[in-house]
Scaffold this motif. Structure first.
Motif, PDB file in Angstrom:
ATOM      1  N   ALA A  28     114.431  39.913  32.839  1.00  0.00           N
ATOM      2  CA  ALA A  28     113.413  39.278  33.680  1.00  0.00           C
ATOM      3  C   ALA A  28     113.715  37.806  33.889  1.00  0.00           C
ATOM      4  O   ALA A  28     113.600  37.275  35.003  1.00  0.00           O
ATOM      5  CB  ALA A  28     112.035  39.463  33.045  1.00  0.00           C
ATOM      6  N   ILE A 281     106.432  34.178  37.732  1.00  0.00           N
ATOM      7  CA  ILE A 281     106.116  35.588  37.496  1.00  0.00           C
ATOM      8  C   ILE A 281     106.962  36.132  36.347  1.00  0.00           C
ATOM      9  O   ILE A 281     106.465  36.854  35.475  1.00  0.00           O
ATOM     10  CB  ILE A 281     106.341  36.408  38.780  1.00  0.00           C
ATOM     11  CG1 ILE A 281     105.344  35.978  39.855  1.00  0.00           C
ATOM     12  CG2 ILE A 281     106.200  37.901  38.512  1.00  0.00           C
ATOM     13  CD1 ILE A 281     105.607  36.590  41.225  1.00  0.00           C
ATOM     14  N   ALA A 282     108.244  35.775  36.354  1.00  0.00           N
ATOM     15  CA  ALA A 282     109.114  36.209  35.251  1.00  0.00           C
ATOM     16  C   ALA A 282     108.625  35.641  33.932  1.00  0.00           C
ATOM     17  O   ALA A 282     108.629  36.337  32.896  1.00  0.00           O
ATOM     18  CB  ALA A 282     110.551  35.778  35.520  1.00  0.00           C
ATOM     19  N   ASN A 285     105.672  37.546  32.735  1.00  0.00           N
ATOM     20  CA  ASN A 285     106.095  38.846  32.212  1.00  0.00           C
ATOM     21  C   ASN A 285     106.615  38.724  30.789  1.00  0.00           C
ATOM     22  O   ASN A 285     106.243  39.490  29.898  1.00  0.00           O
ATOM     23  CB  ASN A 285     107.190  39.418  33.117  1.00  0.00           C
ATOM     24  CG  ASN A 285     106.935  40.853  33.502  1.00  0.00           C
ATOM     25  OD1 ASN A 285     106.493  41.631  32.675  1.00  0.00           O
ATOM     26  ND2 ASN A 285     107.213  41.197  34.742  1.00  0.00           N
ATOM     27  N   ASN A 288     103.934  37.881  28.278  1.00  0.00           N
ATOM     28  CA  ASN A 288     103.183  39.075  27.895  1.00  0.00           C
ATOM     29  C   ASN A 288     103.938  39.873  26.842  1.00  0.00           C
ATOM     30  O   ASN A 288     103.360  40.364  25.863  1.00  0.00           O
ATOM     31  CB  ASN A 288     102.937  39.943  29.137  1.00  0.00           C
ATOM     32  CG  ASN A 288     101.467  40.226  29.344  1.00  0.00           C
ATOM     33  OD1 ASN A 288     100.703  40.285  28.390  1.00  0.00           O
ATOM     34  ND2 ASN A 288     101.076  40.396  30.593  1.00  0.00           N
ATOM     35  N   ARG A 417      96.577  38.390  27.814  1.00  0.00           N
ATOM     36  CA  ARG A 417      97.508  39.266  28.533  1.00  0.00           C
ATOM     37  C   ARG A 417      96.968  39.641  29.901  1.00  0.00           C
ATOM     38  O   ARG A 417      97.705  39.728  30.876  1.00  0.00           O
ATOM     39  CB  ARG A 417      97.798  40.518  27.687  1.00  0.00           C
ATOM     40  CG  ARG A 417      98.635  40.222  26.466  1.00  0.00           C
ATOM     41  CD  ARG A 417      99.187  41.488  25.840  1.00  0.00           C
ATOM     42  NE  ARG A 417      98.117  42.323  25.317  1.00  0.00           N
ATOM     43  CZ  ARG A 417      97.613  42.192  24.086  1.00  0.00           C
ATOM     44  NH1 ARG A 417      98.081  41.262  23.273  1.00  0.00           N
ATOM     45  NH2 ARG A 417      96.653  42.981  23.669  1.00  0.00           N
ATOM     46  N   VAL A 421      98.720  38.946  33.654  1.00  0.00           N
ATOM     47  CA  VAL A 421      98.934  39.985  34.663  1.00  0.00           C
ATOM     48  C   VAL A 421      98.272  39.606  35.982  1.00  0.00           C
ATOM     49  O   VAL A 421      98.847  39.781  37.060  1.00  0.00           O
ATOM     50  CB  VAL A 421      98.416  41.341  34.153  1.00  0.00           C
ATOM     51  CG1 VAL A 421      98.353  42.356  35.289  1.00  0.00           C
ATOM     52  CG2 VAL A 421      99.315  41.865  33.047  1.00  0.00           C
ATOM     53  N   GLU A 424     100.500  37.168  37.684  1.00  0.00           N
ATOM     54  CA  GLU A 424     101.666  37.824  38.279  1.00  0.00           C
ATOM     55  C   GLU A 424     101.319  38.458  39.615  1.00  0.00           C
ATOM     56  O   GLU A 424     102.054  38.317  40.603  1.00  0.00           O
ATOM     57  CB  GLU A 424     102.202  38.899  37.335  1.00  0.00           C
ATOM     58  CG  GLU A 424     102.938  38.373  36.122  1.00  0.00           C
ATOM     59  CD  GLU A 424     103.570  39.511  35.334  1.00  0.00           C
ATOM     60  OE1 GLU A 424     104.489  40.150  35.883  1.00  0.00           O
ATOM     61  OE2 GLU A 424     103.152  39.766  34.195  1.00  0.00           O
ATOM     62  N   LEU A 705     108.414  42.914  39.265  1.00  0.00           N
ATOM     63  CA  LEU A 705     107.973  42.271  38.032  1.00  0.00           C
ATOM     64  C   LEU A 705     106.470  42.441  37.815  1.00  0.00           C
ATOM     65  O   LEU A 705     106.016  42.674  36.680  1.00  0.00           O
ATOM     66  CB  LEU A 705     108.337  40.788  38.054  1.00  0.00           C
ATOM     67  CG  LEU A 705     109.824  40.447  37.929  1.00  0.00           C
ATOM     68  CD1 LEU A 705     110.046  38.952  38.088  1.00  0.00           C
ATOM     69  CD2 LEU A 705     110.389  40.929  36.599  1.00  0.00           C
ATOM     70  N   ALA A 706     105.699  42.314  38.906  1.00  0.00           N
ATOM     71  CA  ALA A 706     104.253  42.504  38.780  1.00  0.00           C
ATOM     72  C   ALA A 706     103.929  43.936  38.380  1.00  0.00           C
ATOM     73  O   ALA A 706     103.057  44.181  37.531  1.00  0.00           O
ATOM     74  CB  ALA A 706     103.561  42.149  40.090  1.00  0.00           C
ATOM     75  N   ILE A 708     105.878  45.976  36.697  1.00  0.00           N
ATOM     76  CA  ILE A 708     106.271  46.131  35.294  1.00  0.00           C
ATOM     77  C   ILE A 708     105.233  45.479  34.379  1.00  0.00           C
ATOM     78  O   ILE A 708     104.890  46.021  33.309  1.00  0.00           O
ATOM     79  CB  ILE A 708     107.663  45.514  35.064  1.00  0.00           C
ATOM     80  CG1 ILE A 708     108.727  46.344  35.791  1.00  0.00           C
ATOM     81  CG2 ILE A 708     107.978  45.424  33.580  1.00  0.00           C
ATOM     82  CD1 ILE A 708     110.110  45.723  35.747  1.00  0.00           C
ATOM     83  N   GLY A 709     104.723  44.317  34.800  1.00  0.00           N
ATOM     84  CA  GLY A 709     103.724  43.628  33.991  1.00  0.00           C
ATOM     85  C   GLY A 709     102.457  44.442  33.828  1.00  0.00           C
ATOM     86  O   GLY A 709     101.909  44.549  32.722  1.00  0.00           O
TER      87      GLY A 709
END
Length: 817
Positions: A28, A281-282, A285, A288, A417, A421, A424, A705-706, A708-709
């Motif tokens: 990421a 965003i990374a 992620n 988190n 967390r 999210v 993200e 990425l979002a 996945i988050g």
């Protein structure tokens, strides 16, 4: 220092122990840092690298100013006025807009890039002389002789680096030129050049044609503001000398680098801002992931605290781990970014200044390395700081009593967390909306009818030098002979000869309509001007709306004729037929342009000559055989002329035979910049294509990425709430209720992120307004479709863990500790 290495060893042990976590986090970060590195390498080359000239910060571009903006163009009278401003300028040099190319003839013919310059140009740009010298004022005066200065590269390639080359003859356009100097190895001129010839301006010229540009070296201590104040006085001096000039204009200067960069700065800063969102965003992620991982290590930290470890010591351990992840991501990101930007520029040329052909000038230097290192370290601190402080506040007694990391998680950690999210999702939505707007712009641009058919059309340039081509008769004869040769080639459908191609723009000249008065306060109107051979409009399949196109009978001895486009007809002949009326072109500009009245013999359809995003402007077209001798001599060797050939199949298959026939027709001259017309059109939208491609990639990465988050958060939530769900199912909750519980929890976060993202996008997309065409910044299609797509991805991301939760065995779930 000993504690630091202990922290590093412990972090490495944990990374190897949890390879899945390590790979996910580093991947990421590599995406986010790599994207930032890619854009920064471009920003570095365009905006940050100093110009490769001595005292580059004192070099300014001399410009004309007016209501439409400022333009780095010059005419001979204006240049002479600027040379007189010795109170602020140390030197003022003139040079061509672009290297037209010069034909080295003789035994080994070759076309090389070259420009005309004034003798002061070498001093302004600090050109180092390796052998010989540069031009003297006498050599730069009319009839100053044929002299030439070579680049180091041409000297080595053509003459093997011989020291006795000074004074030797070099045939250019079948005319002998004396080599008087060789410049240093590292000198690079802009425009790119391998040979330099003197302009040899006529000092008493009144020619107001803007066919070159000028740069000046400020005197030590003189600022750009002081130079601009002096240029205002110079404008008044110019008006006193030429009282009929446009009173709305003016003179000004701008730092040369700013003049070269122009609007590319805003474009690159927007992209840099967009790629910064990808990095955030990374970071969210990875934060988190670290928060989840650190929560599972609460018992470890509690034991260390019980043994005497202070809170700061635990924070330092966690920050060491996060910074090491950041550095690992930075190393991979550096490689990914450099490879990625070269691949992108190979696909899309970007249309940016200072990057070279297909990005050849872009490379690694200390700025790029320092930027990547700084981003990697700061990123590691950014995404590691919050989890570190959050976990280090864990209550010691409750943590020591926990028998497992599955016993639940604190509300504070859950909210943290969830907040990450939401961030993200909102950032991803902003990027996706921006990329969607640029995609819509790209589609709108390519839906524009350019006004001509460029399919199977080959274009090429030829620089004409020598006495033969200083008269229109010589150029017209070449046009006639060349077209005859080309049309005789099997597979060639038609050919034409012109000064200017569609899309790329033309010259601008004033004109008057015979019988219609001119407003003395505004002066004569202006329009685009170009020359063309017969069959030019037939070749490009541009309709002739009224009258006729040029024929072979429109020669120098025939009555003067002209075509106008539909835009000029509507603006100046709104209620009458322009065919048969007369116009006078170039009046008041200078003797090189003045000519008798021409009769309008036809009206042709509009073409987008200033680019697909601009409405067609008024245009005048004259036969290539009727261009004035003064104009032909002025442009000889300075402005290349274009050949266009339409073929029945792929024209690239005929390139070799076409160029050979033109070489024979011209007496040994080569052609350059051989391109398909479709390539010319494509390059005209290269900046838009580059911006769209990058933002689309950024938006796609952000979307993944979002997703996945959201998935990671919900999967962890399901894992932590296994016992709770077992109890619910034991009390009668069916699997559908459990699924809805998980889905609603995840979608609630996604929807909050979508709403916040829509609000942020409304505010941020205004920065894209100048890049858009055919679409508004608040385009309803984009602002409806993109949130729906992101919501769909979020639903998929929460549906998978929700389905897994609904399939739990209640008895197994109740036994989980």
């Amino acid at each position: 220092m000993g504690d630091f290495w202990k922290d590093v060893k412990h972090a490495l042990h944990l990374f190897f122990k949890s390879p899945g976590f390590t790979i996910a986090a580093v991947s990421a970060l590599a995406l986010g840092i790599g994207a930032n590195t890619a854009i920064f390498t471009v920003v570095n080359s365009v905006l940050l690298k100093p110009l490769a000239y001595p005292d580059a910060d004192r070099i300014v571009a001399c410009e004309l100013t007016g209501p439409q903006g400022s333009f780095p163009i010059a005419s001979i009278p204006k240049f002479q006025i600027w040379q007189q401003q010795t109170s602020v300028f140390k030197d003022v040099g003139a040079y061509d807009f672009a290297g037209p190319g010069f034909n080295i003839t003789g035994d080994r013919p070759e076309l090389v890039h070259g420009i005309h310059v004034s003798e002061a140009w070498f001093r302004v740009f600090g050109a180092p002389v390796m052998l010989g010298r540069t031009f003297t004022p006498q050599e730069d005066a009319p009839n100053g002789g044929h002299v030439v200065v070579l680049s180091y590269g041409l000297w080595q390639r053509k003459f093997g680096g011989r020291a006795d080359i000074i004074g030797k003859s070099l045939p250019l356009g079948n005319e002998p030129y004396t080599i008087i100097g060789v410049l240093g190895r590292d000198f690079v001129s802009d425009p790119d050049a391998e040979i330099w010839l003197p302009f040899q301006f006529e000092p008493n010229s009144t020619n107001q044609g803007h066919f070159f540009q000028a740069a000046a070296m400020l005197k030590p201590g003189v600022t750009v503001a002081q130079a601009n104040a002096q240029m205002k006085l110079a404008w008044q001096q110019y008006l006193r000398t030429f009282p009929k000039a446009n009173q709305q204009g003016g003179f000004g200067v701008e730092a040369l680098r700013d003049s070269i960069i122009k609007d590319a700065r805003k474009s690159l800063l927007v992209l840099l801002g967009a790629v910064g969102l990808v990095l955030l965003i990374a970071c969210a992620n990875v934060a988190n992931l670290l928060l989840v991982r650190a929560t599972g290590r609460r018992r470890e930290f509690a034991i260390r605290s019980a043994l005497g470890a202070k809170r700061l010591r635990i924070v330092r351990q966690l920050l060491t781990e996060s910074v090491m992840l950041g550095v690992a991501g930075g190393v991979l990101g550096l490689i990914l970014g450099f490879v990625g930007v070269r691949a992108l520029l190979a696909i899309s040329p970007a249309g940016l200044p200072r990057i070279g052909e297909d990005g050849s000038a872009i490379g690694m230097d200390w700025r790029v390395l320092c930027f990547t290192l700084a981003v990697a370290i700061l990123t590691g601190i950014l995404f590691g700081l919050f989890p570190a402080f959050s976990v280090s506040r864990t209550d010691l007694n409750s943590s020591l009593k926990d028998s497992s990391n599955r016993s639940g998680t604190s509300m504070r950690h859950g909210k943290a967390r969830a907040l990450l999210v939401i961030s993200e999702v909102s950032l991803a939505l902003v990027l996706l909306i921006g990329s969607a707007l640029l995609i819509r712009t790209f589609v709108a641009l390519h839906a524009v009818n350019p006004g001509f058919d460029g399919h199977n059309v080959l274009t090429m340039e030829m620089s004409l030098t020598g006495p033969r081509f200083e008269k229109t008769a010589g150029v017209a004869q070449l046009s006639h002979d060349g077209r005859q040769r080309l049309n005789a080639i099997p597979g060639v459908e038609d050919s034409a000869f012109t000064c200017c191609l569609p899309i790329q723009g033309q010259f601008g000249l004033p004109f008057t309509i015979v019988g219609k008065p001119v407003d003395p306060s505004k002066g004569p109107p202006g329009a685009g001007w170009m020359s063309a051979s017969p069959d030019y409009y037939k070749l490009f399949r541009i309709p002739v709306l009224r009258g006729r196109e040029f024929t072979d009978q429109d020669t120098a001895g025939a009555p003067g004729v002209a075509l106008i486009n539909e835009a000029l007809a509507k603006q100046f002949f709104p209620k009458e037929n322009p065919v048969g009326q007369q116009i006078v072109i170039g009046h008041t500009v200078g003797p090189e342009f003045e000519e008798p009245a021409r009769q309008i013999v036809g009206v042709v359809a509009n073409t987008h000559d200033g680019g697909l995003s601009r409405d067609p402007g008024p245009l005048m077209i004259v036969p290539d055989a009727q261009v004035t001798d003064g104009m032909t001599k002025l442009n000889a060797g300075i402005v290349p002329l274009r050949w266009v050939v339409r073929t029945q199949r792929d024209p690239r298959q005929l390139t070799q035979v076409i160029t050979e026939q033109l070489r024979q027709a011209s007496g040994g001259f080569s052609v350059s910049r051989v391109k398909l017309m479709e390539e010319v059109v494509s390059r005209s939208t290269s900046r838009e294509s580059f911006n769209m491609m990058l933002l689309t990639i950024f938006g796609g990465v952000a979307l993944v990425l979002a997703g996945i988050g959201i998935y990671g958060l919900m999967a962890y939530s399901v894992e932590q709430r296994t016992q709770e769900m077992g109890i619910r199912m034991a009390l009668g909750a069916d699997r559908g209720v459990i699924r809805k519980l998980v889905v609603w929890h995840g979608m609630r976060l996604a929807l909050v992120g979508v709403v916040l993202g829509i609000g942020a996008a409304f505010g941020l997309t205004r920065f894209l307004a100048s890049f858009l065409f055919g679409v508004k910044t608040w385009d309803p299609i984009v602002f409806v479709a993109v949130p729906l797509i992101l919501t769909g991805v979020a639903l998929l991301a929460v549906w998978l863990p929700a389905t897994r939760a609904s399939k739990l065995n209640p008895m197994v779930a109740l036994r989980v500790e």
